[in-house]
Design a protein around this motif. Structure first.
Motif, PDB file in Angstrom:
ATOM      1  N   SER A 273       8.232  60.973  -6.845  1.00  0.00           N
ATOM      2  CA  SER A 273       9.555  61.598  -6.742  1.00  0.00           C
ATOM      3  C   SER A 273       9.555  62.852  -5.880  1.00  0.00           C
ATOM      4  O   SER A 273      10.626  63.340  -5.489  1.00  0.00           O
ATOM      5  N   ALA A 274       8.374  63.387  -5.561  1.00  0.00           N
ATOM      6  CA  ALA A 274       8.291  64.659  -4.841  1.00  0.00           C
ATOM      7  C   ALA A 274       9.049  64.620  -3.509  1.00  0.00           C
ATOM      8  O   ALA A 274       9.703  65.593  -3.124  1.00  0.00           O
ATOM      9  N   GLU A 275       8.988  63.469  -2.807  1.00  0.00           N
ATOM     10  CA  GLU A 275       9.638  63.391  -1.494  1.00  0.00           C
ATOM     11  C   GLU A 275      11.159  63.371  -1.586  1.00  0.00           C
ATOM     12  O   GLU A 275      11.852  63.558  -0.582  1.00  0.00           O
ATOM     13  N   TRP A 276      11.710  63.152  -2.784  1.00  0.00           N
ATOM     14  CA  TRP A 276      13.165  63.045  -2.925  1.00  0.00           C
ATOM     15  C   TRP A 276      13.783  64.265  -3.598  1.00  0.00           C
ATOM     16  O   TRP A 276      14.990  64.307  -3.801  1.00  0.00           O
ATOM     17  N   MET A 277      12.976  65.245  -3.949  1.00  0.00           N
ATOM     18  CA  MET A 277      13.511  66.455  -4.576  1.00  0.00           C
ATOM     19  C   MET A 277      13.934  67.461  -3.512  1.00  0.00           C
ATOM     20  O   MET A 277      13.223  67.678  -2.532  1.00  0.00           O
ATOM     21  N   VAL A 278      15.078  68.094  -3.723  1.00  0.00           N
ATOM     22  CA  VAL A 278      15.569  69.084  -2.759  1.00  0.00           C
ATOM     23  C   VAL A 278      14.855  70.420  -2.935  1.00  0.00           C
ATOM     24  O   VAL A 278      14.937  71.292  -2.064  1.00  0.00           O
ATOM     25  N   GLU A 279      14.172  70.596  -4.045  1.00  0.00           N
ATOM     26  CA  GLU A 279      13.362  71.781  -4.303  1.00  0.00           C
ATOM     27  C   GLU A 279      12.211  71.384  -5.222  1.00  0.00           C
ATOM     28  O   GLU A 279      12.103  70.225  -5.632  1.00  0.00           O
ATOM     29  N   ALA A 280      11.378  72.343  -5.567  1.00  0.00           N
ATOM     30  CA  ALA A 280      10.248  72.086  -6.456  1.00  0.00           C
ATOM     31  C   ALA A 280      10.749  71.654  -7.840  1.00  0.00           C
ATOM     32  O   ALA A 280      11.868  71.983  -8.242  1.00  0.00           O
ATOM     33  N   PRO A 281       9.925  70.908  -8.598  1.00  0.00           N
ATOM     34  CA  PRO A 281      10.347  70.444  -9.923  1.00  0.00           C
ATOM     35  C   PRO A 281      10.198  71.515 -10.990  1.00  0.00           C
ATOM     36  O   PRO A 281       9.460  72.497 -10.826  1.00  0.00           O
ATOM     37  N   CYS A 282      10.915  71.312 -12.094  1.00  0.00           N
ATOM     38  CA  CYS A 282      10.731  72.150 -13.279  1.00  0.00           C
ATOM     39  C   CYS A 282      11.020  71.304 -14.516  1.00  0.00           C
ATOM     40  O   CYS A 282      11.777  70.342 -14.461  1.00  0.00           O
ATOM     41  N   ASN A 283      10.388  71.667 -15.619  1.00  0.00           N
ATOM     42  CA  ASN A 283      10.625  70.975 -16.892  1.00  0.00           C
ATOM     43  C   ASN A 283      10.464  71.925 -18.063  1.00  0.00           C
ATOM     44  O   ASN A 283      10.292  71.499 -19.210  1.00  0.00           O
ATOM     45  N   GLY A 284      10.519  73.220 -17.785  1.00  0.00           N
ATOM     46  CA  GLY A 284      10.222  74.223 -18.806  1.00  0.00           C
ATOM     47  C   GLY A 284      11.077  74.113 -20.053  1.00  0.00           C
ATOM     48  O   GLY A 284      10.570  74.228 -21.178  1.00  0.00           O
ATOM     49  N   PHE A 285      12.379  73.906 -19.889  1.00  0.00           N
ATOM     50  CA  PHE A 285      13.263  73.835 -21.054  1.00  0.00           C
ATOM     51  C   PHE A 285      12.825  72.749 -22.029  1.00  0.00           C
ATOM     52  O   PHE A 285      12.869  72.946 -23.244  1.00  0.00           O
ATOM     53  N   TRP A 286      12.432  71.603 -21.503  1.00  0.00           N
ATOM     54  CA  TRP A 286      12.044  70.497 -22.381  1.00  0.00           C
ATOM     55  C   TRP A 286      10.858  70.868 -23.262  1.00  0.00           C
ATOM     56  O   TRP A 286      10.707  70.369 -24.376  1.00  0.00           O
ATOM     57  N   HIS A 287      10.025  71.781 -22.767  1.00  0.00           N
ATOM     58  CA  HIS A 287       8.827  72.197 -23.507  1.00  0.00           C
ATOM     59  C   HIS A 287       9.018  73.528 -24.221  1.00  0.00           C
ATOM     60  O   HIS A 287       8.035  74.138 -24.680  1.00  0.00           O
ATOM     61  N   GLY A 288      10.259  73.991 -24.343  1.00  0.00           N
ATOM     62  CA  GLY A 288      10.533  75.237 -25.053  1.00  0.00           C
ATOM     63  C   GLY A 288      10.069  76.465 -24.301  1.00  0.00           C
ATOM     64  O   GLY A 288       9.804  77.511 -24.915  1.00  0.00           O
ATOM     65  N   ARG A 289       9.993  76.361 -22.991  1.00  0.00           N
ATOM     66  CA  ARG A 289       9.525  77.456 -22.143  1.00  0.00           C
ATOM     67  C   ARG A 289      10.634  77.859 -21.177  1.00  0.00           C
ATOM     68  O   ARG A 289      11.700  77.221 -21.145  1.00  0.00           O
ATOM     69  N   PRO A 290      10.441  78.904 -20.367  1.00  0.00           N
ATOM     70  CA  PRO A 290      11.440  79.233 -19.356  1.00  0.00           C
ATOM     71  C   PRO A 290      11.740  78.019 -18.473  1.00  0.00           C
ATOM     72  O   PRO A 290      10.817  77.313 -18.030  1.00  0.00           O
ATOM     73  N   GLY A 291      13.006  77.738 -18.242  1.00  0.00           N
ATOM     74  CA  GLY A 291      13.397  76.520 -17.553  1.00  0.00           C
ATOM     75  C   GLY A 291      12.807  76.369 -16.174  1.00  0.00           C
ATOM     76  O   GLY A 291      12.608  75.243 -15.692  1.00  0.00           O
ATOM     77  N   VAL A 292      12.499  77.470 -15.518  1.00  0.00           N
ATOM     78  CA  VAL A 292      12.008  77.427 -14.141  1.00  0.00           C
ATOM     79  C   VAL A 292      10.582  76.909 -14.053  1.00  0.00           C
ATOM     80  O   VAL A 292      10.115  76.503 -12.979  1.00  0.00           O
ATOM     81  N   GLU A 293       9.878  76.863 -15.157  1.00  0.00           N
ATOM     82  CA  GLU A 293       8.461  76.481 -15.133  1.00  0.00           C
ATOM     83  C   GLU A 293       8.285  74.962 -14.996  1.00  0.00           C
ATOM     84  O   GLU A 293       9.116  74.170 -15.432  1.00  0.00           O
ATOM     85  N   GLN A 294       7.194  74.580 -14.369  1.00  0.00           N
ATOM     86  CA  GLN A 294       6.731  73.195 -14.358  1.00  0.00           C
ATOM     87  C   GLN A 294       5.514  73.145 -15.258  1.00  0.00           C
ATOM     88  O   GLN A 294       4.430  73.598 -14.899  1.00  0.00           O
ATOM     89  N   PHE A 295       5.700  72.626 -16.465  1.00  0.00           N
ATOM     90  CA  PHE A 295       4.660  72.685 -17.485  1.00  0.00           C
ATOM     91  C   PHE A 295       3.930  71.356 -17.576  1.00  0.00           C
ATOM     92  O   PHE A 295       4.553  70.286 -17.650  1.00  0.00           O
ATOM     93  N   VAL A 296       2.627  71.416 -17.557  1.00  0.00           N
ATOM     94  CA  VAL A 296       1.786  70.236 -17.702  1.00  0.00           C
ATOM     95  C   VAL A 296       0.854  70.455 -18.868  1.00  0.00           C
ATOM     96  O   VAL A 296       0.089  71.437 -18.895  1.00  0.00           O
TER      97      VAL A 296
END
Length: 298
Positions: A273-296
């Motif tokens: 999906s990286a080639e189709w995103m208009v900006e970097a990914p984030c998923n922080g909210f789903w993990h109870g973290r700041p929304g801007v974060e990409q948490f792995v």
């Protein structure tokens, strides 16, 4: 698991919008939300046009939902909302309490409680279900853990939908920040957001993408992407929502369909999906973290 295409949040030209939904008719989406939810000044498509698009999509086998405006500001907004509620051939997504009231009063028992209703507890969700809602969308800032706890704590048995792709809608305002960016008043905005296919990115002094201006709506700059988290999302939701973007929406829908069908692993889907995103990914909210974060998870 169903794949839903959320309402178009940006202001595209009439022809661009019609061309887009012609492609969606052949896409992997099971559900398509239609209508103007952000700004009542956006008139490239009127309600009758949206209804016509809905008929075309329904004929193609899609479940069509008419989405109501999130910020009702005038009698003309209410008039448009009453017309949407009166169209019994399509389900309605209620995005403010006036829509909930009208749907409940009309005896509609088939509507969707939208994300801007801010449902954060089982009592509120039960109230929506008692009023006729048969599906609800969790607020994008709700974590997966909180959502799971809510559903396990006496919540009614209605469909749950989660935003799985798209810039996060963070706030609505009576002011138009796109107009302000151009030193214009809201009522004389010159429709500057027309043609901005993915909004106007606001950057920090260091040049980092920070927010996205979309008329009266403020969004994240990063793209909320839960492809890598599908295992946990499946435990809580029955519907995944993809928010439309300027390019490659059909490809994103297909990727979600393949991931849900286990034809590609969540992590491979995230990488693709990286080639189709208009900006970097984030998923922080789903993990109870700041929304801007990409948490792995390690």
């Amino acid at each position: 698991m169903k794949i839903a295409l959320g309402p178009l949040l940006y202001y595209w030209s009439r022809q661009s919008t019609l061309d887009f939904y012609a492609q969606i008719a052949e896409s992997a989406a099971d559900i398509v939300y239609l209508g103007e939810t952000v700004c009542s000044r956006r008139h490239e498509l009127r309600l009758d046009d949206w209804l016509e698009v809905g008929e075309i999509l329904a004929a193609a086998g899609k479940e069509v939902v008419m989405s109501s405006q999130a910020l009702i500001e005038s009698e003309s907004d209410l008039k448009a909302l009453r017309r949407i509620v009166a169209k019994a051939e399509f389900r309605v997504e209620a995005n403010d309490m006036s829509a909930v009231h009208l749907l409940s009063t009309a005896g509609r028992r088939d509507w969707i409680a939208g994300p801007t209703l801010n449902i954060f507890n089982p009592q509120t969700l039960s109230l929506m279900a008692e009023s006729g809602a048969t599906r609800w969308m969790a607020p994008p800032e709700m974590s997966g853990e909180v959502l799971t706890e809510l559903l396990a704590s006496g919540a009614p048995a209605i469909e749950t939908e989660v935003l799985a792709w798209g810039r996060l809608p963070l706030a609505h305002s009576a002011r138009c920040f796109t107009a302000r960016h151009y030193n214009l008043q809201k009522d004389t905005c010159e429709f500057r957001c027309l043609g901005m296919k993915d909004g106007l990115v606001l950057r920090t002094r260091e040049g980092e993408p920070f927010l996205t201006l979309n008329g009266v709506q403020t969004q994240s700059a990063r793209v909320h992407n839960l492809l890598g988290d599908l295992a946990s999302v499946r435990r809580a939701a029955q519907v995944l929502r993809v928010s439309p973007q300027g390019d490659n929406t059909v490809e994103v829908l297909k990727l979600f369909r393949d991931a849900v069908a286990d034809e590609v692993s969540p992590q491979d889907a995230l990488r693709r999906s990286a080639e189709w995103m208009v900006e970097a990914p984030c998923n922080g909210f789903w993990h109870g973290r700041p929304g801007v974060e990409q948490f792995v998870k390690s």
